[in-house]
Structure formats: structure tokens, C-alpha cells
Design a protein around this motif. Structure first.
Motif, PDB file in Angstrom:
ATOM      1  N   SER A 114      27.760  37.910  41.203  1.00  0.00           N
ATOM      2  CA  SER A 114      28.835  37.148  41.845  1.00  0.00           C
ATOM      3  C   SER A 114      28.322  36.506  43.119  1.00  0.00           C
ATOM      4  O   SER A 114      27.347  36.958  43.720  1.00  0.00           O
ATOM      5  N   SER A 116      29.963  35.048  46.812  1.00  0.00           N
ATOM      6  CA  SER A 116      31.191  35.121  47.612  1.00  0.00           C
ATOM      7  C   SER A 116      31.207  34.069  48.707  1.00  0.00           C
ATOM      8  O   SER A 116      30.159  33.705  49.269  1.00  0.00           O
ATOM      9  N   SER A 205      35.503  34.317  45.568  1.00  0.00           N
ATOM     10  CA  SER A 205      34.222  34.590  44.924  1.00  0.00           C
ATOM     11  C   SER A 205      34.304  34.155  43.467  1.00  0.00           C
ATOM     12  O   SER A 205      35.389  33.913  42.934  1.00  0.00           O
TER      13      SER A 205
END
Length: 282
Positions: A114, A116, A205
Motif C-alpha cells: 500500500s 499512503s 491510501s
């Protein structure tokens, strides 16, 4: 069967849950009306989300991040349109290639994880509300109205219907078929970028591996449930709007009835097949 279903909070929750897929489905409706299909919407969404977060972190400006998202999404759609219109590649193959490429680039940039955002106020896009409606729901309603006007009240919309009904006849009618196709896929990319902004701002995110997965299946299901033909030339934007709501209600029903999430994809696939069978009978 569930007393919680008719609760106003549950109804608003359904609207919130379908807002992202709803915006993607509007784009899918346009491309299917033209006689094509776009399998890359989920992958383009996650790629646009990653690029949006990078722009947000680099500049600290929400406006620049949003504009970057619009440019990235529209450009991806433009490339799809070029492959289909100028490259004479079948839309299924062209967008399948884009599906793999966009997801791969997103995974590479985010290193498979991920990414962010560093601007907390960016979350206000998805987590604010006006009266009882969250902003994503309002954006979905506004996008539906805009696309409805575009497809049913403008020359471009008539050209898309003509293209989907009979491409050769449209070409002989002096319609610039290639330009219409490029416009269609670019518009899909723009709508996907709107959905990407909402998805990214929800948690500030985006996950390069899980975000956008099977969005193309949900969008196609909503469009077909709404009555748009796979072969193009017939269907309505409001049909897709209600198709999205039906799909959202179906998901909500299965959740309330504790149906395994692993079976929900089976139900969607079954609905697509049944809807197409009924279209064939018509």
C-alpha cells in the motif's frame, strides 16, 4: 428476512458502498453501448490511485493531486481508444492488455504493498457529508446526471448509439468512428479516475494488490442487469443506475443473511448469465 434491511442507516450504507462501482459502471455503460468492453477499469483505478497519492505527497496540494488523477485516468483510456480505433485491436484484447499492464505498474511503484498519503485533509472527499448523504453518494448522483445528459441529449451520445448499433452504417453516415471510439474510452478513463479519487481518499491510501480487484465484473454485472446489450446500441444510463442499486441491495442481502463472501462472486456471475439469456430471448 432481516429487520435491519429497511433501516435508514443500512439504506444509506448501500448507497455509499455502490458509489465507486456505480461511477465505474457509468463508464462501462458508455463503452458497451458503443459495442466494446473495458476490462481494465479495476487496474486503471488502482494505478490512478497510486499516481494520485504520489502527486499528493510530492506537492501537498489536493487540487494538483485531483488534476493528476484526471489526466492519468483519461490518458489510460485514451491509450485503450487508440489501440481499439487505430490499432484495430478487439476491445477485449486491448483492455485485457491494459488490465495487466496497469496493475503491474501500480505494483512496481508501490512495491507490491500500500501507499499512503501525507495530507490528512484529503480524506474529507470521501468522509464528509451533506445532510444525510456522504460526498461519494452525491458525486455518484451528479456523475449519473451528467452522463445521462451526455448520452441522451447530445450529438456524441447519438453517435455512440449509432456506432453500437451498426458500425459500418455509422461510418457511411459520415460519423468519425475512430474519434468517437477514442472519446468513449477516454471518457471511461476519466470516470474511473473520479472513482479512484474517492477510493484513495477513503483511507488516504491505496493497495496496489487488492484495490480495484473484480471491479470490472461488478461494473459489467450492473450494466447488464440495467438492460444494456453486450452487442451495443441498446441500453440506458438510468438502467445502469438501477442495476447498480440492485447489485448493492443483493450484496447487502447476502451479508445480512450471512452468505459466505466466497459465494458472492458466484451469485454475480450467475446473474450476468441469466440477464444475457433473457436479452437473447428478446
Amino acid at each position: 428476512m432481516s429487520p435491519r434491511f429497511l433501516d435508514i442507516n443500512n439504506q444509506l450504507n448501500i448507497l455509499m458502498q455502490v458509489s465507486i462501482i456505480g461511477i465505474v459502471a457509468l463508464g462501462m455503460t458508455i463503452v458497451m453501448l458503443s459495442g466494446g468492453i473495458d476490462l481494465s477499469v479495476g487496474s486503471v483505478l488502482v494505478l490512478v490511485g497510486v499516481i494520485t497519492v504520489l502527486a499528493l505527497n510530492a506537492t501537498g496540494s489536493i487540487l494538483i493531486a485531483v488534476l493528476t488523477a484526471f489526466i492519468a485516468g483519461t490518458f489510460a483510456g485514451f491509450l485503450n481508444g487508440l489501440m481499439v480505433a487505430k490499432g484495430r485491436i478487439a476491445s477485449f484484447i486491448a483492455t485485457l492488455g491494459m488490465m495487466a499492464a496497469a496493475r503491474s505498474i501500480a505494483l512496481y511503484i508501490a512495491e507490491g504493498g500500500s501507499i499512503s498519503g501525507e495530507v490528512p485533509s484529503f480524506t474529507a472527499i470521501s468522509n464528509s457529508d451533506l445532510w444525510i448523504f456522504d460526498y461519494p453518494v452525491i458525486i455518484f448522483f451528479v456523475m449519473t446526471a451528467i452522463v445521462y445528459i451526455l448520452m441522451h441529449k447530445t450529438r456524441f451520445g447519438r453517435y455512440v448509439y449509432a456506432l453500437g448499433s451498426n458500425e459500418k452504417a455509422a461510418l457511411l453516415s459520415a460519423i468519425r468512428v475512430d474519434r468517437v471510439k477514442i472519446g468513449v474510452y477516454s471518457l471511461v478513463g476519466l470516470l474511473v479516475s473520479v472513482a479512484a479519487i474517492i477510493e484513495t481518499s477513503r483511507l488516504n491510501s491505496i493497495s496496489s494488490s487488492s484495490s480495484g480487484v473484480q471491479y470490472e465484473l461488478d461494473a459489467i454485472a450492473a450494466v447488464i442487469i440495467g438492460g444494456t446489450r453486450m452487442t451495443g446500441g441498446r441500453g440506458k444510463i438510468m438502467g445502469t443506475f438501477f442495476g447498480v442499486l440492485i447489485l448493492g441491495i443483493l450484496n447487502n442481502m447476502m451479508n445480512l443473511m450471512n452468505v459466505s463472501p466466497h459465494l458472492q462472486g458466484f451469485v454475480k456471475g450467475l446473474i450476468i448469465i441469466i440477464a444475457v439469456v433473457f436479452q437473447k430471448r428478446e
